[in-house]
Scaffold this active site. Structure first.
Site, mmCIF file in Angstrom:
data_model
loop_
_atom_site.group_PDB
_atom_site.id
_atom_site.type_symbol
_atom_site.label_atom_id
_atom_site.label_comp_id
_atom_site.label_asym_id
_atom_site.label_seq_id
_atom_site.Cartn_x
_atom_site.Cartn_y
_atom_site.Cartn_z
ATOM 1 N N GLU A 154 25.203 -38.192 -14.016
ATOM 2 C CA GLU A 154 24.311 -39.356 -14.057
ATOM 3 C C GLU A 154 22.968 -39.057 -14.705
ATOM 4 O O GLU A 154 22.484 -39.818 -15.547
ATOM 5 C CB GLU A 154 24.110 -39.942 -12.653
ATOM 6 C CG GLU A 154 25.305 -40.729 -12.123
ATOM 7 C CD GLU A 154 26.377 -39.846 -11.498
ATOM 8 O OE1 GLU A 154 26.130 -38.623 -11.361
ATOM 9 O OE2 GLU A 154 27.452 -40.364 -11.139
ATOM 10 N N HIS A 184 27.660 -44.692 0.064
ATOM 11 C CA HIS A 184 28.021 -45.709 -0.927
ATOM 12 C C HIS A 184 27.475 -47.082 -0.540
ATOM 13 O O HIS A 184 27.998 -48.098 -0.984
ATOM 14 C CB HIS A 184 29.544 -45.802 -1.088
ATOM 15 C CG HIS A 184 30.111 -44.853 -2.092
ATOM 16 N ND1 HIS A 184 30.177 -43.501 -1.877
ATOM 17 C CD2 HIS A 184 30.619 -45.054 -3.328
ATOM 18 C CE1 HIS A 184 30.720 -42.925 -2.933
ATOM 19 N NE2 HIS A 184 30.989 -43.836 -3.833
#
Lengths: 330, 326
Positions: B60, B129
Site C-alpha cells: 500500500e 477490517h
C-alpha cells in the site's frame, strides 16, 4: 570525460565542498536553522552519476542531504542558500528549508525528510516518463540505511514488474545516522540485496569520480535504453556527522583518517596535477575564486533577500482558485 | 436521469475521465483483471489496458507513493485502497508526500492524486477490517477529504477530484456500493467543498456524512411522524475543509445540533463540528450540541456486539428526544 570535463568537475566539486562548509558556519552563526545535513566526502557520487546522466533533463529525487544534488541539476546556488536562510527568494520560497530543496524547472524534484520516502516517488516519476514517451530517466539518490525501509523493497519490486526507467543510486556511507551498517544491516554490500528483484546491480568506488562515472555510464545507458531499472551502489563516507546535532562520537579515528586519505576532491586534484593539466597554484587560485563567489555572490544574496510575508502563511497549501473545488466551470 | 448503483457511478466517472485524458490511470489491488473488489473499475482493464488499469502488488505505501510520484509529472492517478484499514500503511506517502509537497516546494510541485478507499463497519469483519478513518485524514493540512453519501455524489465528487490539482482522499463505505440513486445522464462536477441540505427542517439540525446521512434521514422521518419534531439534515460530504458557513447557517436557524458519526467520538467529525458551532454561533444555541458516535472500542466480531458498538437511527431519535426533554 575529457580533460576539460575533469577540470570543470574539480571546480564543481570544490564549489560544493566550500558551499557546504559555509553552510556549517552559517548554522553556527544561527543564520540557518532546523536540521542541516552536509555532503562533504560524498561529492564524487552525485557529480559522477549526474555527469553520466543529463542534469536538468533527467528527473532527480533524493533525501534530506540534498543541496549539492540540486546545484548539480542546475539550481542557482544563491537560491539554495537563500532557502537555507529561510528567505522568500529561496528555491522553495523559504517554506522548505535544508531538507526540502526543490527546483522543478531543473527537474530537481525534491529533498524529502522521511528516510526511504523517495523510493516509490522515483518509480512513479519513471511510470509517468514511460506513459508520456519521453527519453528522460528517473534518478533516486539515497543512503544505505534507507534500504532497511519497506519502501525500498516495495519500489524495487514494482520497478521491475513494470519495467520502469528508474536508476537507484545508493550512496553507502556506512552509517545510518549514528549506527554503523554492520550493527543494523544483515548485508553490508547493498547491491547484493537487489538480486531478489532480478534487477541488474553494481558496486563502485564512490570516492574516485572517474570510477563513479564509468559505472554510472553503464547504469544510465541501461535505464535510458528501456531495459528497466538499475541499482548502483557507491562506497563512500561523509566527513561530518549525520546532521549538525550529531556529536560524531561513534566513529573510530582510524576509520576517519583512512577515508580522509580518499577525499574525492584531493584524489581528482592530484591526478590532474600529476597529468600536468593544472598546477598547485591553479588549484589554489580556483579555491580562492570559489570562496569569493560563495561569499560575495551566494551569501550576500541570501543575507540581502527578504523574509517571506507572515500574511502569506497559507499560500501554497492548495491550488489557487481551482475551479473543480467549486464544481467545475459550468 | 437514470437510477444506478453507487459502484456504477464510480465506474462511470473513471470511464469518462479515462476516455477524455490518456494520463488518467487507476491502480490498486485486484482492480484490473479481477474487476475490483467492489466493481468500481469493472471492465476498465479490457477497455484501457494494463498500463492504465494497474493491478498492484500488496504494497500500500509503495504503490500509493508511486502514484504520487507519477502525479508529479502530470499523470492523474486514481488509487483504490481496498479497505481503509490498509490505508494506515500508506499514510506516510499520503501525509508526508502528497499533502505537503506543494507547500514545502513553495508551490512548484503538486500531487493531483485521488485516493479512494472504503471504510466502515460491514458484516462481522472484525477489528482490523472495520476502521473508520476519516477523522485521521481530515486532520492533515494540505489534503482534501470528501465522502459521498449517494451515487450522484460518488460520481460528481470523483470527477472533480480527478481534475482538481490538489490531492483528494475519498472516503467510501463498504456497505454502500450497491445503494441505488439517481445520477444525471449529462456530465457534471460536484463541488469538493461545502455541504448539502438533505432535508429542510426548523427544530434541530442533524449533521451526517456518508452512511450516517441515511441514519439521520431515517431518524428525521420518525421524529416528524411520531414526535412532531421537524429536523433538518445536513450532509457534510466535505470533511476537509468543513463547511463553517453551512454549519453556522443551519444551527442559527434550528438552534440545536446533533452530529452523527459511525466512528468513535474522540477527536472526530463530531468534536470538530461542535468546535465550529462554538466558534461560529454559540449564542444561537438553545441546547448543548450532542454527538451520536460509536463506542470507543475496536469493532468486535460477534454480530450482536458489533451492532451494539456502532450507532443506528434509533440512537439518533433517542438523542434528539433527550435534547427536547422528552
Amino acid at each position: 570525460m575529457d580533460t576539460a570535463d575533469k577540470k570543470r568537475l574539480l571546480r564543481e566539486m570544490l564549489f560544493a565542498r566550500r558551499f557546504e562548509e559555509r553552510c556549517y558556519e552559517a548554522y553556527v552563526e544561527r543564520k540557518i536553522g532546523g536540521f542541516l545535513h552536509l555532503y562533504p566526502g560524498q561529492e564524487a557520487c552525485c557529480f559522477g552519476v549526474m555527469e553520466a546522466a543529463r542534469p536538468g533533463h533527467d528527473y532527480v529525487i533524493t533525501g534530506y542531504r540534498d543541496h549539492v544534488h540540486a546545484i548539480k541539476c542546475g539550481t542557482d546556488p544563491k537560491a539554495v542558500m537563500a532557502e537555507l536562510f529561510g528567505k522568500e527568494t529561496g528555491c522553495s520560497k523559504g517554506r522548505g528549508g535544508s531538507m526540502h530543496i526543490f527546483d522543478v524547472e531543473h527537474h530537481f524534484m525534491g529533498g524529502y525528510a522521511l528516510v526511504g520516502g523517495p523510493f516509490p516517488l522515483a518509480a512513479g516519476m519513471a511510470k509517468a516518463i514511460k506513459m508520456k514517451g519521453g527519453d528522460e530517466i528517473s534518478i533516486c539518490f539515497l543512503g544505505d540505511a534507507a534500504n532497511n525501509q519497506g519502501t525500498f523493497h516495495e519500489s524495487l519490486n514494482m520497478a521491475k514488474v513494470w519495467n520502469l526507467p528508474v536508476l537507484y543510486v545508493c550512496e553507502n556511507n556506512l552509517y545510518g545516522i549514528g549506527t554503523r551498517i554492520d550493527r543494523s544491516t544483515a548485508v553490508i554490500d547493498q547491491y547484493k540485496r537487489v538480486a531478489g528483484y532480478d534487477i541488474p546491480a553494481a558496486q563502485a568506488d564512490g570516492q574516485d569520480i572517474e570510477k563513479v562515472y564509468d559505472a554510472a555510464k553503464i547504469a544510465v545507458d541501461h535505464v535510458r535504453s528501456g531495459k528497466g531499472p538499475y541499482f548502483l551502489e557507491l562506497m563512500t563516507y561523509r566527513y561530518r556527522g549525520h546532521s549538525m546535532s550529531d556529536s560524531n562520537a561513534y566513529r573510530a579515528k582510524d576509520e576517519e583518517r583512512m577515508w580522509s586519505g580518499r577525499d574525492p576532491i584531493i584524489l581528482l586534484r592530484d591526478k590532474l596535477i600529476e597529468a600536468g593539466v593544472i598546477t598547485k597554484d591553479d588549484y589554489k587560485a580556483m579555491d580562492t575564486e570559489v570562496l569569493e563567489q560563495i561569499e560575495n555572490d551566494v551569501i550576500a544574496f541570501a543575507e540581502d533577500s527578504p523574509e517571506p510575508k507572515v500574511s502569506e502563511l497559507d499560500k501554497y497549501m492548495f491550488a489557487d482558485n481551482d475551479p473543480y473545488v467549486r464544481g467545475g466551470q459550468r | 436521469m437514470a437510477e444506478i448503483m453507487f459502484w456504477e457511478a464510480i465506474r462511470r466517472a473513471h470511464d469518462e475521465e479515462m476516455t477524455r485524458d490518456p494520463l488518467v490511470i487507476c491502480m490498486g489491488e485486484d482492480i484490473g483483471v479481477a474487476g475490483g473488489t467492489y466493481k468500481a473499475t469493472q471492465g476498465l482493464y479490457d477497455k484501457y489496458g494494463a498500463e492504465r488499469v494497474i493491478d498492484t502488488p500488496i504494497s500500500e505505501n509503495g504503490y500509493t507513493g508511486l502514484g504520487i510520484g507519477a502525479a508529479f509529472l502530470g499523470v492523474r492517478p486514481v488509487i483504490e485502497i481496498m479497505s481503509v484499514n490498509f490505508a494506515w500503511l500508506a499514510m506516510d506517502q499520503i501525509f508526508n508526500s502528497a499533502a505537503k509537497v506543494r507547500y514545502m516546494s513553495g508551490g512548484q510541485l503538486t500531487a493531483p492524486v485521488v485516493v479512494r478507499s472504503p471504510g466502515g463497519t460491514a458484516h462481522q469483519l472484525g477489528a482490523q477490517h472495520s476502521a473508520r478513518m476519516e477523522k485521521v485524514f481530515m486532520g492533515v493540512a494540505g489534503l482534501r477529504v470528501v465522502t459521498p453519501s449517494n451515487p450522484r455524489q460518488a460520481y460528481g465528487l470523483l470527477k472533480s477530484a480527478i481534475r482538481c490539482d490538489d490531492p483528494v482522499f475519498i472516503n467510501e463505505h463498504e456497505l454502500m456500493y450497491n445503494m441505488k440513486g439517481e445520477v444525471p445522464d449529462e456530465e457534471f462536477f460536484h463541488p469538493l467543498e461545502g455541504s448539502e441540505v438533505s432535508r429542510e427542517g426548523r427544530d434541530v439540525t442533524l449533521f451526517g456524512y456518508n452512511i450516517s446521512v441515511h441514519w439521520a434521514l431515517q431518524a428525521a422521518e420518525v421524529l416528524a411522524k411520531q414526535h412532531g419534531i421537524d429536523a433538518e439534515v445536513i450532509d457534510l460530504y466535505c470533511l476537509a475543509p468543513l463547511d463553517r458557513e453551512g454549519i453556522r447557517k443551519s444551527v442559527s436557524k434550528t438552534h440545536r445540533a446533533v452530529i452523527i458519526e459511525e466512528a468513535e467520538a474522540p477527536v472526530g467529525v463530531g468534536s470538530e463540528v461542535m468546535a465550529i458551532i462554538n466558534e461560529e454561533c454559540f449564542f444561537e444555541l438553545d441546547a448543548p450540541p450532542v454527538r451520536v458516535s460509536a463506542e470507543n472500542v475496536p469493532i468486535p466480531y460477534n454480530h450482536g456486539m458489533e451492532k451494539a458498538a456502532i450507532p443506528n437511527p434509533q440512537d439518533v431519535v433517542k438523542a434528539v428526544l433527550k435534547m427536547f426533554g422528552k
